[in-house]
Design a protein around this motif. Structure first.
Motif, short mmCIF file in Angstrom:
data_model
loop_
_atom_site.label_atom_id
_atom_site.label_comp_id
_atom_site.label_asym_id
_atom_site.label_seq_id
_atom_site.Cartn_x
_atom_site.Cartn_y
_atom_site.Cartn_z
N SER A 259 0.83 -1.21 0.00
CA SER A 259 0.00 0.00 0.00
C SER A 259 0.86 1.25 0.00
CB SER A 259 -0.93 0.00 1.22
OG SER A 259 -1.82 -1.10 1.18
N MET A 260 1.94 1.24 0.75
CA MET A 260 2.82 2.41 0.80
C MET A 260 3.50 2.64 -0.55
SD MET A 260 5.62 3.32 3.74
CE MET A 260 6.27 5.00 3.87
N LEU A 262 2.35 1.71 -3.54
CA LEU A 262 1.35 2.20 -4.47
C LEU A 262 1.02 3.67 -4.22
CD1 LEU A 262 -1.11 -0.85 -4.55
CD2 LEU A 262 0.43 -0.10 -6.39
N ALA A 263 0.96 4.06 -2.94
CA ALA A 263 0.69 5.45 -2.61
C ALA A 263 1.80 6.37 -3.12
CB ALA A 263 0.52 5.60 -1.09
N PHE A 266 1.32 6.92 -6.75
CA PHE A 266 0.20 7.85 -6.96
C PHE A 266 0.63 9.29 -6.72
CE2 PHE A 266 -3.28 10.19 -4.81
CZ PHE A 266 -4.14 10.33 -5.89
N VAL A 267 1.34 9.54 -5.63
CA VAL A 267 1.74 10.90 -5.27
C VAL A 267 2.70 11.49 -6.30
CG1 VAL A 267 2.94 12.29 -3.52
CG2 VAL A 267 1.35 10.53 -2.82
N GLY A 279 -1.21 13.96 -0.58
CA GLY A 279 -0.63 12.71 -1.02
C GLY A 279 0.43 12.19 -0.06
N LEU A 282 -1.19 10.54 2.75
CA LEU A 282 -1.64 9.20 2.38
C LEU A 282 -0.49 8.21 2.45
CD1 LEU A 282 -3.77 7.25 1.20
CD2 LEU A 282 -3.05 8.03 -1.08
N VAL A 283 0.67 8.58 1.94
CA VAL A 283 1.84 7.70 2.02
C VAL A 283 2.20 7.44 3.47
CG1 VAL A 283 4.29 7.46 1.45
CG2 VAL A 283 2.74 8.50 -0.20
N PHE A 286 0.68 4.64 6.02
CA PHE A 286 1.14 3.25 6.11
C PHE A 286 2.51 3.12 6.78
CE2 PHE A 286 -1.49 3.76 2.28
CZ PHE A 286 -2.54 2.92 2.62
N GLY A 346 8.62 4.03 -5.35
CA GLY A 346 7.39 3.29 -5.13
C GLY A 346 7.44 1.93 -5.79
#
Length: 378
Positions: A259-260, A262-263, A266-267, A279, A282-283, A286, A346
């Protein structure tokens, strides 16, 4: 405070994020190299003696860095040498604090909640620290920031080691079998590989945040960006401590690290400061849960005589990933921007997440499933 103060001081003195990234990397790598010996020193001599000695050494290094950043024509080598000093002498306060928690709690849900509280409190310091040190530097100078950091090291360590709970951990005198060492435990090294990817994302975020702020002529916002990252981590740690998770601890580690990663991917695609801050939060969501899970795994599969060292190795793996990523990120950011650095890291974190010892850990839900007496390590 220390990492950002070091980064901004070296960048301000040299005008190069590459040089600043290398100094930050040297700081982190030196920290990694010395971590096992520092942890063993705490186990052997006790928290009060060992931590106070280390804090004095690190504060001296920060003061020396402050003095040379005030001068002109300083050879870049000296920034690297003193960065190594502050890394080598960094007191392992986090690992020491977790040993205090372990001496006060029973294995299982109570210790999970304790580690979560510890992680949240630590992340709240990471929320306030960057904001404080950025404000100090903007209002005065990078060298003043290093002086303030040195004072925080000394007084913060003294505050912890003067407590009765810390003072009661007087050390073991070096007892303990060589076979009890964390790296000799099956599966532990693979856990460290997974967590190095988490550290890599952390390291890139710490370099990318001030770089993104500087690119938008908003240097003062760098502290707030890092605060958003740490705030997300604190929230994640708080939620993790309250959830009654049924999945095995190995599956939890895998899910959190994926999850980290993928975040971070995304960011890397966000381009405004407000979205970038969201963003980063969000990172960060996790980060603390990944670390808590690592500490619980160490508390589960490592003998009680090596718990301080095991907890330190969890931090070491994260710091090593962060240090290597910091060096690479500075190079990439100077040439291609922060987005590419986050994207690459990432992807690397996603790859490393698959290295976990899932067969060994899939039945373990918490340290209570096979944990010795929590007070035996003292």
């Amino acid at each position: 405070m220390g990492g950002l103060a070091l980064l901004l001081a070296v960048q301000g003195s040299t005008g190069s994020y590459t040089q600043a990234g290398f100094a930050t990397a040297v700081f982190g790598i030196a920290n990694v190299i010395a971590a096992p010996w520092r942890a063993r020193a705490v186990d052997r001599f006790g928290q009060r003696i060992a931590l106070t000695t280390m804090a004095s050494g690190q504060a001296s290094g920060f003061i020396a860095l402050a003095l040379i950043t005030e001068g002109e024509g300083v050879a870049p080598m000296w920034f690297l040498v003193l960065s190594a000093v502050v890394g080598l002498t960094a007191p392992p306060l986090g690992a020491a604090m977790r040993m205090v928690w372990a001496s006060l709690t029973t294995a299982g849900d109570q210790r999970t909640k304790a580690f979560s509280i510890d992680a949240v409190c630590e992340e709240l310091l990471f929320v306030g620290g960057p904001v404080i040190i950025t404000s100090v530097i903007v209002a005065s100078s990078p060298s003043t920031g290093l002086w303030v950091t040195a004072a925080a090291v000394v007084f913060g360590t003294a505050a912890m080691t003067s407590s009765a709970s810390s003072g009661a951990l007087r050390g073991t005198g070096g007892s303990g079998a060589r076979g009890d060492r964390p790296l000799r435990q099956p599966g532990f090294a693979r856990v460290l590989i997974v967590l190095s990817g988490v550290g890599g994302v952390l390291g890139v975020a710490e370099i990318a945040a001030p770089a993104v702020a500087a690119q938008r002529d908003a240097v003062a916002a760098s502290g707030w960006l890092l605060a958003a990252f740490a705030g997300g981590s604190a929230l994640g740690g708080l939620l993790y401590g309250q959830l009654n998770l049924k999945a095995g601890i190995g599956k939890r580690l895998f899910a959190l690290c994926v999850s980290m990663g993928l975040a971070a991917v995304f960011v890397s695609q966000l381009d405004t400061l407000a979205l970038f801050a969201a963003g980063l939060a969000l990172v960060g969501l996790f980060l603390a849960p990944s670390l808590i899970t690592g500490y619980l795994i160490a508390d589960t599969i490592v003998p009680d005589t090596s718990r301080t060292e095991a907890s330190t190795w969890i931090n070491t793996s994260v710091n090593l990933g962060a240090s290597l990523a910091s060096a690479a990120a500075g190079f990439v950011i100077d040439r291609s921007g922060a987005g590419l650095a986050l994207l690459l890291m990432g992807a690397i974190a996603l790859t490393l997440a698959s290295a976990g010892p899932f067969t060994r850990l899939h039945k373990i839900k918490s340290p209570a499933d096979h944990a010795p007496d929590p007070c035996e390590h003292v």
